[in-house]
Design a protein around this motif. Structure first.
Motif, mmCIF file in Angstrom:
data_model
loop_
_atom_site.group_PDB
_atom_site.id
_atom_site.type_symbol
_atom_site.label_atom_id
_atom_site.label_comp_id
_atom_site.label_asym_id
_atom_site.label_seq_id
_atom_site.Cartn_x
_atom_site.Cartn_y
_atom_site.Cartn_z
ATOM 1 N N ARG A 71 0.815 -1.215 0.093
ATOM 2 C CA ARG A 71 -0.059 0.189 0.007
ATOM 3 C C ARG A 71 0.748 1.195 -0.023
ATOM 4 O O ARG A 71 0.497 2.372 -0.422
ATOM 5 N N GLU A 72 1.982 1.223 0.580
ATOM 6 C CA GLU A 72 2.712 2.299 0.647
ATOM 7 C C GLU A 72 3.503 2.652 -0.888
ATOM 8 O O GLU A 72 4.153 3.644 -0.945
ATOM 9 N N ASN A 73 3.222 1.482 -1.730
ATOM 10 C CA ASN A 73 3.971 1.684 -2.885
ATOM 11 C C ASN A 73 5.515 1.809 -2.994
ATOM 12 O O ASN A 73 6.116 2.592 -3.365
ATOM 13 N N GLN A 74 6.083 1.174 -2.081
ATOM 14 C CA GLN A 74 7.455 1.110 -1.939
ATOM 15 C C GLN A 74 8.058 0.867 -3.337
ATOM 16 O O GLN A 74 9.063 1.620 -3.774
ATOM 17 N N LEU A 75 7.492 -0.107 -3.884
ATOM 18 C CA LEU A 75 7.881 -0.484 -5.394
ATOM 19 C C LEU A 75 6.416 -0.281 -6.066
ATOM 20 O O LEU A 75 5.356 -0.950 -5.758
ATOM 21 N N VAL A 76 6.187 0.666 -6.950
ATOM 22 C CA VAL A 76 4.875 0.687 -7.758
ATOM 23 C C VAL A 76 4.753 -0.490 -8.351
ATOM 24 O O VAL A 76 3.440 -0.956 -8.384
ATOM 25 N N GLY A 77 5.737 -1.073 -9.146
ATOM 26 C CA GLY A 77 5.337 -2.133 -9.723
ATOM 27 C C GLY A 77 6.576 -2.966 -10.252
ATOM 28 O O GLY A 77 7.694 -2.430 -9.808
ATOM 29 N N LEU A 78 6.421 -4.162 -10.431
ATOM 30 C CA LEU A 78 7.583 -5.041 -10.954
ATOM 31 C C LEU A 78 7.442 -5.843 -12.142
ATOM 32 O O LEU A 78 6.532 -6.738 -12.196
ATOM 33 N N LEU A 79 8.317 -5.985 -12.985
ATOM 34 C CA LEU A 79 8.419 -6.824 -14.056
ATOM 35 C C LEU A 79 9.330 -8.092 -13.775
ATOM 36 O O LEU A 79 10.554 -7.994 -13.453
ATOM 37 N N GLY A 80 8.849 -9.245 -13.398
ATOM 38 C CA GLY A 80 9.532 -10.321 -13.004
ATOM 39 C C GLY A 80 9.823 -11.115 -14.133
ATOM 40 O O GLY A 80 9.043 -11.942 -14.645
#
Lengths: 213, 279
Positions: B216-225
């Protein structure tokens, strides 16, 4: 000429690829040669890169072009020389001063950042209302997160014997840990297969031209 | 010797060969399996898509040739997306070979975007040792951290850097990471200390350790795995590349491994080996 060199590069790449993969059959001299070439080239590349892309622009050039405004750089230069003293057995103890500065700085900075990012924020992210959510899947996800985190931490609490209700809770934690190990294994398999795909795309595309590179 | 006993003693080289063939064939003959877009990839796409016109973005190339098949496709896809949206792209590297990865990625998109100009639309600042310490210093002063670009041109002579004083001048950061230092350090410093949105792409191996930052904090907005994340992004920008082409092979290889694991486990129980091993 350039095209010939490019093709030669592809052929060398192919030969080294097969040499490395030959290890899958069994250990052999061809694999060993490829391995030694890799180690040698990596070390050589790193050595030259360090001199021309790290030492020269960050230390030598500032000190020689404008010493007055870069006097502080003398300190890391001295520490760098201290580090090289590891090569002389009689004075290798001097390198400890340089290592202590690196370890102290990194540990100090990393401690604060790890506490903030990996402990406090992660803890606050686990504090949530498990009864509210836009749909059942989200609510279920919250419960799994809370139960998984709690039972996982309990498993790593070794100051009390894992018996009775406490032991049962710890066992639930083990189940969550196993699931996470399984996920990690799955991702690892995916990563390794991706590397094989990359090599095969090179062999079938760049070398044989069967597929579009 | 029963069927399962024979299988339990199968030469591992036969398994290697099966995997090799199982990966090679789908690369030659496309099977076009369905590719589902996951939420973390959509979020990275949304971050890039929704930034303001003329946004300044920092791409950090924190990997080397050993993980190029997985990460380079995602770097290329995001570069294409960024140039499509006319963003100003600043590249840096926490890994020495990241500099070369950046140059190769930009070269590969130049044919599609011939008008992009070095120093105006993009710049390659090069490698800087230090990891966490370097990012921290970038948050304070970019010019002190990178006095020159990768080709030793002074930063003061590169127009794209005129408006960049520190990390907070970037609209967002995308880190391409295959280890440490990498995406974790970008989250810890760039987002958590300086409040700059961070997204990224990583090797599949790293995904479990980075996933807790997708919160929820969006420490990482998104991730390509891994390769799949790259393939999803290529699909989202309608520019299929090596990642999309590799996904059929990935699926077949996974299927084979699942079959091997299943047969291995059945064999383990049928041949009674579990009794011998139990303490």
């Amino acid at each position: 000429m350039a095209l010939t060199m490019e093709r030669l590069g592809v052929w060398i790449g192919v030969a080294l690829t097969f040499a490395i993969y030959s290890f899958l059959y069994k250990d052999n001299p061809v694999y060993k040669i490829a391995e030694q070439i890799f180690v040698g080239i990596s070390a050589g590349y790193w050595f030259i890169y360090t001199i021309f892309n790290i030492l020269k622009p960050n230390l030598y050039t500032p000190l020689t072009s404008d010493f007055g405004n870069n006097t502080l750089l003398v300190l890391p230069a001295i520490l760098g020389i201290f580090m090289l003293c590891r090569l002389v057995p009689k004075i290798n103890w001097v390198s400890r001063y340089a290592i202590s500065v690196v370890v102290g700085t990194t540990a100090g900075l990393a401690l604060i950042r790890t506490l903030q990012s990996d402990v406090i924020t992660q803890m606050s992210e686990t504090i949530m209302n498990p009864f509210s959510g836009p749909n059942t899947a989200v609510i279920l996800g919250k419960w799994i997160l809370i139960i998984g985190t709690t039972t996982g931490i309990i498993y790593f609490f070794f100051s009390k014997k894992h018996t009775g209700a406490f032991g049962a809770t710890a066992k639930v934690g083990v189940v969550f840990l196993m699931i996470s190990f399984g996920a990690a294994f799955g991702y690892t398999v995916m990563a390794r297969i991706s590397l094989l795909i990359g090599r095969l795309q090179y062999l079938l595309g760049e070398w044989l031209g069967i597929i579009q590179p | 010797m029963s069927f399962f006993e024979k299988l339990m003693k199968i030469d591992r080289r036969i398994i290697f060969l099966l995997i090799f063939v199982g990966v090679a064939i789908p690369l030659i003959v496309a099977l076009n399996f369905e590719l589902e877009i996951t939420q973390p990839v959509r979020k990275v796409h949304g971050l890039v898509e929704d930034a303001d016109d003329g946004a300044y973005i920092l791409l950090s190339f924190d990997y080397g040739p050993s993980t190029k098949p997985e990460i380079q496709p995602m770097a290329i896809a995001i570069l294409k997306h960024a140039f499509e949206r006319d963003y100003k792209v600043v590249c840096s590297a926490l890994w020495p070979m990241g500099v070369l990865m950046c140059s190769e990625a930009i070269e590969s998109v130049k044919e599609e975007y011939p008008n992009i100009e070095y120093g105006v639309d993009y710049v390659n600042l090069g490698y800087k040792a230090g990891g966490l310490v370097t990012i921290n210093h970038m948050g304070k002063n970019m010019r002190e951290t990178f006095p020159t670009d990768a080709a030793n041109n002074p930063i003061s002579e590169i127009s794209i850097m005129d408006n960049i004083k520190n990390l907070t001048n970037f609209d967002f950061i995308v880190g391409f990471s295959s280890g440490s230092p990498g995406l974790k350090e970008w989250v810890q410093v760039a987002h958590d200390a300086y409040g700059v949105p961070v997204a990224g792409g990583s090797t599949a191996v790293q995904v479990p350790s980075l996933s807790p930052y997708l919160n929820r904090e969006n420490q990482l907005v998104g991730l390509l795995g891994g390769l799949k994340g790259a393939a999803e992004y290529e699909k989202l920008i309608a520019s299929p590349g090596t990642a999309v082409k590799g996904m059929d092979a990935q699926s077949i290889a996974h299927l084979l491994i699942i079959i091997f694991i299943t047969i291995g486990n059945i064999g383990y129980f049928v041949t009674g080996k579990y009794k011998q091993k139990r303490l």
